[in-house]
Scaffold this motif. Structure first.
Motif, PDB file in Angstrom:
ATOM      1  N   THR A 181      12.653   5.859  -8.604  1.00 26.24           N
ATOM      2  CA  THR A 181      12.831   6.725  -7.437  1.00 26.24           C
ATOM      3  C   THR A 181      12.737   8.193  -7.829  1.00 26.24           C
ATOM      4  O   THR A 181      12.068   8.998  -7.169  1.00 26.24           O
ATOM      5  N   ASN A 182      13.378   8.542  -8.936  1.00 25.95           N
ATOM      6  CA  ASN A 182      13.415   9.940  -9.371  1.00 25.95           C
ATOM      7  C   ASN A 182      12.052  10.465  -9.815  1.00 25.95           C
ATOM      8  O   ASN A 182      11.799  11.675  -9.747  1.00 25.95           O
TER       9      ASN A 182
ATOM     10  N   GLY B 167       9.291   9.636  -8.385  1.00 25.72           N
ATOM     11  CA  GLY B 167       8.400   9.668  -7.219  1.00 25.72           C
ATOM     12  C   GLY B 167       7.555   8.441  -7.008  1.00 25.72           C
ATOM     13  O   GLY B 167       6.506   8.517  -6.355  1.00 25.72           O
ATOM     14  N   ILE B 168       7.979   7.288  -7.519  1.00 31.01           N
ATOM     15  CA  ILE B 168       7.234   6.054  -7.293  1.00 31.01           C
ATOM     16  C   ILE B 168       7.770   5.382  -6.030  1.00 31.01           C
ATOM     17  O   ILE B 168       8.936   4.986  -5.978  1.00 31.01           O
ATOM     18  N   GLU B 169       6.924   5.259  -5.030  1.00 31.31           N
ATOM     19  CA  GLU B 169       7.322   4.698  -3.739  1.00 31.31           C
ATOM     20  C   GLU B 169       6.780   3.282  -3.595  1.00 31.31           C
ATOM     21  O   GLU B 169       5.577   3.052  -3.762  1.00 31.31           O
ATOM     22  N   PHE B 170       7.674   2.360  -3.289  1.00 32.85           N
ATOM     23  CA  PHE B 170       7.258   0.964  -3.142  1.00 32.85           C
ATOM     24  C   PHE B 170       8.239   0.225  -2.258  1.00 32.85           C
ATOM     25  O   PHE B 170       9.369   0.679  -2.034  1.00 32.85           O
ATOM     26  N   ASN B 171       7.803  -0.908  -1.776  1.00 31.66           N
ATOM     27  CA  ASN B 171       8.663  -1.789  -0.985  1.00 31.66           C
ATOM     28  C   ASN B 171       8.573  -3.177  -1.575  1.00 31.66           C
ATOM     29  O   ASN B 171       7.531  -3.840  -1.482  1.00 31.66           O
TER      30      ASN B 171
ATOM     31  N   VAL C  70       2.725  -0.011  -5.338  1.00 33.99           N
ATOM     32  CA  VAL C  70       3.183   1.362  -5.147  1.00 33.99           C
ATOM     33  C   VAL C  70       2.275   2.017  -4.120  1.00 33.99           C
ATOM     34  O   VAL C  70       1.046   1.946  -4.218  1.00 33.99           O
ATOM     35  N   SER C  71       2.873   2.672  -3.127  1.00 32.23           N
ATOM     36  CA  SER C  71       2.087   3.206  -2.007  1.00 32.23           C
ATOM     37  C   SER C  71       1.458   4.561  -2.306  1.00 32.23           C
ATOM     38  O   SER C  71       0.460   4.926  -1.672  1.00 32.23           O
ATOM     39  N   ASN C  72       2.005   5.324  -3.246  1.00 30.26           N
ATOM     40  CA  ASN C  72       1.500   6.680  -3.468  1.00 30.26           C
ATOM     41  C   ASN C  72       0.812   6.876  -4.818  1.00 30.26           C
ATOM     42  O   ASN C  72       0.430   7.987  -5.167  1.00 30.26           O
TER      43      ASN C  72
END
Length: 306
Positions: free
Chosen positions: A37-38, A40-44, A54-56
């Motif tokens: 999270t810190n 900047g890895i964005e995932f669901n 990872v979305s980004n």
């Protein structure tokens, strides 16, 4: 079906994504999620799914048992991974993976423990030739072979594998000593054991395959992690001081590279901005005050690039 076929079958269309493995549970799991999270890895991650896109960034997260991550990275099935140094050494993959950095969390010790009530055992050498139970077979054999001064194949110490509840082995009469990971030591003391040797000081490590498919992206992740670790280690300290006291102040706060110094409107005075380690912050502020510094301020660093 080999490991790479299994992973790629489970996650279609990953040829253009870097595979990044993190522990799926256990002592490193929550801290790894916080780190992701810190940086900047964005995932669901869907329930019961061990793979998340990872979305980004062009990354696929693969959630694996920590004990398997070093092997997957060494074989090239996984590009990047987080696991324990103890696991890397135990799996004997240290020559096949590149250690990018130590992460500073998940710290513990792999120790030889023996019953505290047995006064004759106060050193690991007192267990040579006896029964040892562990889930770290390779590291344990290497340590006791060193103590015996012989190759592993010729050692007399009997090393047996168990997968869990290692601390119960002595009390159940299965072993004369154990080798296991210790954090606070409370579990071992509750089992009537005490440490007689430390095999390895371990912590979490970011590793990559020695021939990564996405070297630039792996380095981007490394830099992001390094920035977060630096932000956790340092604060930004700002203060004013007369130019006559600047040399002493800079000796107190040399910074990572050098302090930033700006002249003030007040003649003969400067403002200093410098990074200071958190662990020595209180002493540093006291020394600056004694050196004549004023308006000493401390600012938290949220993130950085180093």
């Amino acid at each position: 079906m080999d490991d790479s076929t299994y992973i790629n079958a489970s996650l279609p269309d990953t040829s253009d994504r870097m595979l990044f493995a993190v522990p799926k549970k256990g002592r490193l799991y929550d801290q790894c999620l916080s780190l992701l999270t810190n940086i900047g890895i964005e995932f669901n991650r869907k329930p019961r799914h061990d793979i998340a896109l990872v979305s980004n960034l062009p990354i696929a997260l693969v959630f694996l048992p920590a004990a398997d991550i070093a092997t997957y990275v060494a074989k090239g099935n996984i590009d990047l991974g987080i696991t324990g140094l103890d696991i890397i050494r135990e799996s004997q993959t240290e020559n096949d993976v590149a250690e990018l950095m130590r992460l500073g969390f998940g710290k513990c010790r792999l120790q030889v423990q023996a019953p505290a009530a047995i006064k004759e055992v106060r050193d690991a050498r007192d267990l040579v030739g006896k029964r040892i139970v562990t889930s770290f077979i390779n590291l344990t054999k290497q340590r006791f072979a060193e103590l015996e001064g012989v190759p592993v194949e010729e050692m007399t110490t009997q090393v047996r594998f168990v997968s869990g509840s290692v601390e119960a082995a002595c009390g159940l009469g299965l072993a004369d000593g154990i080798v296991d990971l210790v954090e606070s030591g409370d579990t071992m003391r509750a089992a009537g054991l005490h440490a007689v040797d430390t095999v390895l000081d371990t912590e979490s490590v970011l590793i990559t395959n020695r021939h990564p498919r996405f070297p630039k992206l792996a380095d981007t992740i490394r830099q992001r992690v390094a920035g977060i670790l630096m932000a956790r280690r340092y604060v930004l300290c700002q203060y004013n001081i007369a130019r006559s006291g600047l040399e002493l102040a800079c000796a107190i706060t040399p910074g990572r590279q050098a302090p930033t110094i700006t002249s003030l409107e007040q003649e003969g005075w400067v403002a200093v901005s410098v990074m200071v380690e958190k662990k020595s912050l209180a002493d540093t502020m006291d020394q600056l005050r004694d050196a004549g510094a004023t308006d000493i301020l401390v600012l938290q660093i949220a993130n950085a690039r180093v």
